[in-house]
Enzyme design. Structure first.
Site, mmCIF file in Angstrom:
data_model
loop_
_atom_site.group_PDB
_atom_site.id
_atom_site.type_symbol
_atom_site.label_atom_id
_atom_site.label_comp_id
_atom_site.label_asym_id
_atom_site.label_seq_id
_atom_site.Cartn_x
_atom_site.Cartn_y
_atom_site.Cartn_z
ATOM 1 C CB SER A 196 11.529 -0.184 1.527
ATOM 2 O OG SER A 196 12.893 -0.500 1.626
ATOM 3 C CE1 TYR A 209 10.028 -5.371 1.863
ATOM 4 C CE2 TYR A 209 12.138 -4.393 1.260
ATOM 5 C CZ TYR A 209 11.023 -4.427 2.072
ATOM 6 O OH TYR A 209 10.898 -3.520 3.102
HETATM 7 N N1 LIG Z 1 12.643 -2.604 9.477
HETATM 8 C C1 LIG Z 1 13.235 -2.049 8.447
HETATM 9 O O1 LIG Z 1 14.468 -1.911 8.422
HETATM 10 C C2 LIG Z 1 12.418 -1.574 7.279
HETATM 11 C C3 LIG Z 1 13.082 -0.887 6.253
HETATM 12 C C4 LIG Z 1 12.349 -0.427 5.169
HETATM 13 C C5 LIG Z 1 10.990 -0.624 5.115
HETATM 14 N N2 LIG Z 1 10.359 -1.294 6.117
HETATM 15 C C6 LIG Z 1 8.904 -1.497 5.986
HETATM 16 O O2 LIG Z 1 8.249 -1.098 7.187
HETATM 17 C C7 LIG Z 1 7.105 -1.913 7.413
HETATM 18 C C8 LIG Z 1 7.153 -2.502 8.815
HETATM 19 O O3 LIG Z 1 8.315 -3.304 8.935
HETATM 20 P P1 LIG Z 1 8.853 -3.861 10.333
HETATM 21 O O4 LIG Z 1 10.306 -3.898 10.222
HETATM 22 O O5 LIG Z 1 8.204 -3.165 11.448
HETATM 23 O O6 LIG Z 1 8.308 -5.378 10.258
HETATM 24 P P2 LIG Z 1 8.146 -6.452 11.429
HETATM 25 O O7 LIG Z 1 8.938 -6.077 12.615
HETATM 26 O O8 LIG Z 1 8.388 -7.763 10.771
HETATM 27 O O9 LIG Z 1 6.584 -6.334 11.813
HETATM 28 C C9 LIG Z 1 5.624 -6.679 10.872
HETATM 29 C C10 LIG Z 1 4.234 -6.556 11.450
HETATM 30 O O10 LIG Z 1 3.321 -7.018 10.444
HETATM 31 C C11 LIG Z 1 2.581 -8.129 10.929
HETATM 32 N N3 LIG Z 1 2.408 -9.118 9.869
HETATM 33 C C12 LIG Z 1 3.361 -9.813 9.226
HETATM 34 N N4 LIG Z 1 2.808 -10.618 8.312
HETATM 35 C C13 LIG Z 1 1.472 -10.436 8.390
HETATM 36 C C14 LIG Z 1 0.367 -10.983 7.707
HETATM 37 N N5 LIG Z 1 0.521 -11.930 6.781
HETATM 38 N N6 LIG Z 1 -0.877 -10.553 8.011
HETATM 39 C C15 LIG Z 1 -1.060 -9.621 8.991
HETATM 40 N N7 LIG Z 1 -0.052 -9.067 9.686
HETATM 41 C C16 LIG Z 1 1.209 -9.470 9.387
HETATM 42 C C17 LIG Z 1 3.429 -8.706 12.052
HETATM 43 O O11 LIG Z 1 2.577 -9.416 12.909
HETATM 44 P P3 LIG Z 1 3.019 -10.787 13.605
HETATM 45 O O12 LIG Z 1 3.306 -10.333 14.994
HETATM 46 O O13 LIG Z 1 1.819 -11.631 13.468
HETATM 47 O O14 LIG Z 1 4.226 -11.321 12.892
HETATM 48 C C18 LIG Z 1 3.999 -7.422 12.675
HETATM 49 O O15 LIG Z 1 3.036 -6.821 13.492
HETATM 50 C C19 LIG Z 1 7.108 -2.956 6.306
HETATM 51 O O16 LIG Z 1 6.240 -2.566 5.282
HETATM 52 C C20 LIG Z 1 8.538 -2.960 5.815
HETATM 53 O O17 LIG Z 1 8.655 -3.383 4.497
HETATM 54 C C21 LIG Z 1 11.039 -1.771 7.206
#
Ligand SMILES: NC(=O)c1ccc[n+]([C@@H]2O[C@H](COP(=O)([O-])OP(=O)(O)OC[C@H]3O[C@@H](n4cnc5c(N)ncnc54)[C@H](OP(=O)(O)O)[C@@H]3O)[C@@H](O)[C@H]2O)c1
Length: 321
Positions: A196, A209
């Site tokens: 991130s 985080y």
């Molecule tokens: N979105 C942003 O703005 C952003 C910015 C910087 C970095 N990131 C990074 O990008 C990555 C993806 O983020 P995102 O925004 O796509 O997140 P998200 O929308 O919250 O999706 C997270 C995914 O991970 C799964 N998950 C969550 N907790 C879990 C657990 N304990 N065990 C197994 N699976 C689990 C969720 O499944 P469920 O359906 O079961 O919840 C979902 O499929 C992360 O590493 C995040 O830190 C995101």
């Protein structure tokens, strides 16, 4: 008065020193901007040069039922690769697997795993992946705070910290340890790690985080250094905002793209950039951030987090009334 004191201290006309300093500072900034432009041009010219199918017939994506992970799974499937989806909900996994098989005519497998748990999880994952020719691993699963908050004010904080470390750090380390030996044996493979922008700039009030993501950033860069010569391309992806459940941004915009838009661009940079913000508007944000003085950047980040915390607490208080 001030200039005569400086002249006395420096022993000559102070303006000459200031002019030299200004010239050095301006040249440094110009060089940094030019290097960023060259990097961006390189990623445009060589975009999409990786053939994921040639790396191996399977890709593994963690956290693949929503957001960025689901977009990686779908986009890799469109590029002809079979997909192993790993998340915690079997029903959601099955739903995404069905969507992918319909859309892309590739095979899928699902692995149910809750990454908030510790090491006990990984023997079963290792067994379920055994025998697959895995060419791409996307370490995507991640967890952030529900709102920016002080380290000691987080409810059930020690349990929360362990979950956070298991999901953001242990998963990346263990999945790489399980999958990369096969890649090294075949001398080809891509390991894509979702860090991130908060893993590059210390982000107070998201302390754990930010620290976890700094681990992912350093881990990725060191793996690339150790295994780059053995056919592995380890990419560290450092997004700013993407419109997902985690960011709580519903409507995509230029600086907070949809997961699909983001991932299409990020996948095109595999094999080209080993550390990237993944998408042109985020790369622009990164270039600007990169030339700001660290103290100023720290102040801006802290102010943003303070504002977000206050706004969230106010919203919660209004809801209660
Ligand atoms: N979105 C942003 O703005 C952003 C910015 C910087 C970095 N990131 C990074 O990008 C990555 C993806 O983020 P995102 O925004 O796509 O997140 P998200 O929308 O919250 O999706 C997270 C995914 O991970 C799964 N998950 C969550 N907790 C879990 C657990 N304990 N065990 C197994 N699976 C689990 C969720 O499944 P469920 O359906 O079961 O919840 C979902 O499929 C992360 O590493 C995040 O830190 C995101």
């Amino acid at each position: 008065m001030a200039s005569s004191i400086i002249n006395n201290v420096l022993g000559r006309d102070a303006s000459a020193y200031f002019a030299t300093f200004g010239l050095v500072a301006a040249s440094y900034l110009a060089l940094k901007v030019a290097l960023n432009v060259i990097k961006s041009l390189k990623s445009v010219v060589f975009a999409g040069s990786t053939n994921f199918k040639k790396l191996g017939s399977w890709a593994v994506v963690t956290g693949s039922t929503d957001g960025i992970g689901k977009a990686y799974a779908k986009e890799l499937a469109k590029r002809g690769v079979n997909i192993v989806l790993i998340s915690r909900s079997e029903a959601k996994l099955q739903e995404v697997a069905n969507e992918i098989e319909k859309e892309s005519k590739v095979q899928t497998r699902i692995v149910v795993a809750d990454f908030s748990k510790g090491l006990e999880l990984y023997d079963s994952i290792r067994d379920q992946l055994a025998g697959l020719e895995i060419g791409t691993l996307v370490n995507n699963v991640g967890m952030s705070y529900s709102f920016p908050n002080y380290f000691l004010d987080l409810p059930d904080r020690e349990e929360f910290f362990m979950k956070m470390i298991n999901i953001n750090v242990t998963s990346v380390t263990m999945m790489t340890s399980i999958v990369m030996p096969g890649m090294v044996e075949r001398r080809k493979g891509a390991v894509i790690n979702l860090s991130s922008a908060a893993g590059l700039t210390p982000t107070p009030l998201l302390t754990v985080y930010s620290a976890c993501k700094a681990y992912v950033t350093f881990f990725s860069r060191c793996i690339q250094d150790e295994y780059g010569s053995k056919g592995i391309f380890c990419q560290c992806v450092m997004p700013y905002f993407v419109a997902t459940k985690m960011s709580k941004i519903r409507k995509p915009s230029l600086f907070a793209p949809s997961p699909t838009t983001y991932v299409k661009a990020a996948l095109n940079s595999v094999g080209v950039s080993d550390a990237t913000h993944g998408y042109w508007a985020h790369n622009m944000q990164g270039s600007i951030t990169g030339i700001l003085p660290p103290a100023f950047l720290k102040m801006v980040t802290r102010n943003m987090m303070d504002k977000a915390r206050k706004a969230y607490l106010k919203k919660m208080a209004n809801k209660k009334e």
